[in-house]
Write a protein that holds these residues in place. Structure first.
Motif, short mmCIF file in Angstrom:
data_model
loop_
_atom_site.label_atom_id
_atom_site.label_comp_id
_atom_site.label_asym_id
_atom_site.label_seq_id
_atom_site.Cartn_x
_atom_site.Cartn_y
_atom_site.Cartn_z
N PHE A 85 88.49 92.91 69.63
CA PHE A 85 88.23 93.68 70.86
C PHE A 85 88.09 92.67 72.00
CE2 PHE A 85 86.88 96.17 67.18
CZ PHE A 85 87.83 97.18 67.29
N ASN A 86 86.89 92.20 72.29
CA ASN A 86 86.74 91.13 73.28
C ASN A 86 85.95 89.99 72.62
OD1 ASN A 86 86.53 89.61 75.61
ND2 ASN A 86 84.77 90.75 76.36
N THR A 87 84.62 90.18 72.54
CA THR A 87 83.82 89.17 71.85
C THR A 87 83.54 89.58 70.40
OG1 THR A 87 81.70 90.15 72.52
CG2 THR A 87 82.69 88.55 74.02
N SER A 88 84.03 90.75 70.03
CA SER A 88 83.81 91.22 68.66
C SER A 88 85.14 91.52 67.98
CB SER A 88 82.92 92.47 68.66
OG SER A 88 83.59 93.56 69.24
N MET A 89 85.09 91.59 66.66
CA MET A 89 86.30 91.91 65.89
C MET A 89 85.90 92.68 64.65
SD MET A 89 86.97 88.07 64.43
CE MET A 89 85.50 87.13 64.86
N GLU A 90 86.81 93.56 64.21
CA GLU A 90 86.55 94.30 62.97
C GLU A 90 87.30 93.64 61.82
OE1 GLU A 90 86.67 98.86 62.28
OE2 GLU A 90 88.34 98.03 61.13
N ILE A 108 86.65 99.31 43.97
CA ILE A 108 85.20 99.28 43.76
C ILE A 108 84.45 99.54 45.08
CG2 ILE A 108 83.23 97.85 42.99
CD1 ILE A 108 85.14 98.33 40.71
N CYS A 109 84.91 98.86 46.15
CA CYS A 109 84.10 98.93 47.38
C CYS A 109 84.91 98.55 48.62
CB CYS A 109 82.90 97.98 47.20
SG CYS A 109 81.84 97.83 48.62
N PRO A 110 85.28 99.55 49.44
CA PRO A 110 85.88 99.22 50.74
C PRO A 110 84.77 99.14 51.81
CG PRO A 110 86.16 101.56 50.27
CD PRO A 110 85.30 100.98 49.16
N ALA A 111 84.98 98.38 52.86
CA ALA A 111 83.98 98.28 53.94
C ALA A 111 84.63 97.75 55.22
CB ALA A 111 82.85 97.34 53.53
N TYR A 112 84.00 98.08 56.34
CA TYR A 112 84.43 97.56 57.65
C TYR A 112 83.24 96.87 58.29
CZ TYR A 112 88.15 100.86 56.76
OH TYR A 112 89.18 101.53 56.17
N LEU A 113 83.44 95.63 58.69
CA LEU A 113 82.33 94.87 59.30
C LEU A 113 82.75 94.40 60.68
CD1 LEU A 113 82.53 94.12 56.03
CD2 LEU A 113 80.50 92.80 56.60
N THR A 114 81.79 94.44 61.61
CA THR A 114 82.06 93.91 62.94
C THR A 114 81.30 92.60 63.10
OG1 THR A 114 82.28 96.15 63.80
CG2 THR A 114 82.01 94.40 65.43
N PHE A 115 82.03 91.59 63.56
CA PHE A 115 81.45 90.27 63.82
C PHE A 115 81.55 89.96 65.30
CE2 PHE A 115 82.10 90.09 59.36
CZ PHE A 115 81.18 89.18 58.86
N VAL A 116 80.55 89.25 65.81
CA VAL A 116 80.60 88.76 67.19
C VAL A 116 80.73 87.24 67.12
CG1 VAL A 116 79.28 88.54 69.35
CG2 VAL A 116 79.20 90.68 68.07
N ALA A 117 81.63 86.70 67.95
CA ALA A 117 81.79 85.24 68.00
C ALA A 117 80.84 84.69 69.06
CB ALA A 117 83.23 84.90 68.36
N LEU A 118 80.26 83.55 68.76
CA LEU A 118 79.30 82.94 69.70
C LEU A 118 79.85 81.61 70.20
CD1 LEU A 118 76.02 83.58 67.63
CD2 LEU A 118 77.03 85.03 69.40
N PRO A 126 84.74 85.31 74.14
CA PRO A 126 86.01 85.99 73.85
C PRO A 126 86.73 85.37 72.64
CG PRO A 126 85.87 85.42 76.17
CD PRO A 126 84.71 84.74 75.49
N ILE A 127 87.38 86.24 71.88
CA ILE A 127 88.08 85.83 70.66
C ILE A 127 89.59 85.96 70.90
CG2 ILE A 127 88.37 86.35 68.19
CD1 ILE A 127 85.66 87.92 68.40
N ILE A 128 90.35 85.03 70.35
CA ILE A 128 91.81 85.11 70.46
C ILE A 128 92.29 86.42 69.79
CG2 ILE A 128 92.15 83.76 68.32
CD1 ILE A 128 94.62 82.51 69.72
#
Ligand SMILES: CC(C)(COP(=O)(O)OP(=O)(O)OC[C@H]1O[C@@H](n2cnc3c(N)ncnc32)[C@H](O)[C@@H]1OP(=O)(O)O)[C@@H](O)C(=O)NCCC(=O)NCCS
Length: 163
Positions: A85-90, A108-118, A126-128
């Motif tokens: 997205f901008n500073t975050s990504m899924e 067994i286990c699907p999941a979606y995680l959001t991370f923020v880059a510092l 901002p993330i590429i």
């Protein structure tokens, strides 16, 4: 003008783990917290590899324990960047399991995680962008946009009246 970014394949993570006797719950199948740790670790490595910055988990969505994995199951953990997205990504993670004699892997286990880059100052940076290429990657990219809208709308709704 060409869009600058990295392909999904550049940060794809795949790892294997054996479910050991110490990893199971009283029912003999893998302890949920152990799986969650494996999911967060694989997703974090993927986010770190893509952004090349320090990253922290800000949210976990739709982590579903679809099937039990007894001791001696070989787990495959796959993680890829769905969308920046901008500073975050899924990051999307899929854990499958295989046991000797099985014809195919079980989900067994699907999941979606959001991370923020510092950035170096410890603030969100901002993330590429990520460049989806295959039909599956394009579908995940589009669906990640819908999930973001839903999670931010819910977070906003929950904040109303709660300082
Ligand atoms: C991650 C952290 C630095 C973000 O701080 P913040 O003040 O909320 O930052 P912002 O409001 O600027 O939001 C940063 C990004 O997070 C996203 N975000 C905020 N709330 C969110 C939520 N509930 N779900 C998903 N993303 C969210 C924002 O949309 C923004 O992304 P964008 O730039 O791509 O739009 C801060 O919340 C933090 O330190 N959290 C603890 C992280 C941690 O310890 N994790 C566990 C161990 S790794």
């Amino acid at each position: 003008m060409s869009i600058q970014g990295k392909p999904v394949s550049a940060s794809f993570v795949e790892s294997s783990e054996l479910v050991q006797p110490g990893d199971v719950n009283v029912y003999g199948s893998v302890f949920g917290g152990h799986l969650m740790s494996l999911v967060d670790k694989a997703a974090g490595i993927c986010a770190y590899r893509h952004s090349e910055m320090n990253v922290v988990t800000i949210s976990v969505d739709q982590l579903i324990f679809k099937s039990a994995a007894p001791a001696a199951t070989i787990l495959s953990i796959r993680a890829s960047v769905n969308r920046v997205f901008n500073t975050s990504m899924e990051i999307g993670v899929r854990v499958t399991g295989w046991r000797p004699g099985s014809k195919k892997e079980t989900l067994i286990c699907p999941a979606y995680l959001t991370f923020v880059a510092l950035g170096p100052d410890g603030e969100p940076a901002p993330i590429i962008p990520v460049i989806p290429d295959t039909p599956d990657q394009i579908r995940r990219f589009e669906q990640a946009g819908l999930r973001r809208e839903a999670r931010l709308a819910l977070a906003q709704k929950m904040r109303v009246g709660n300082p």
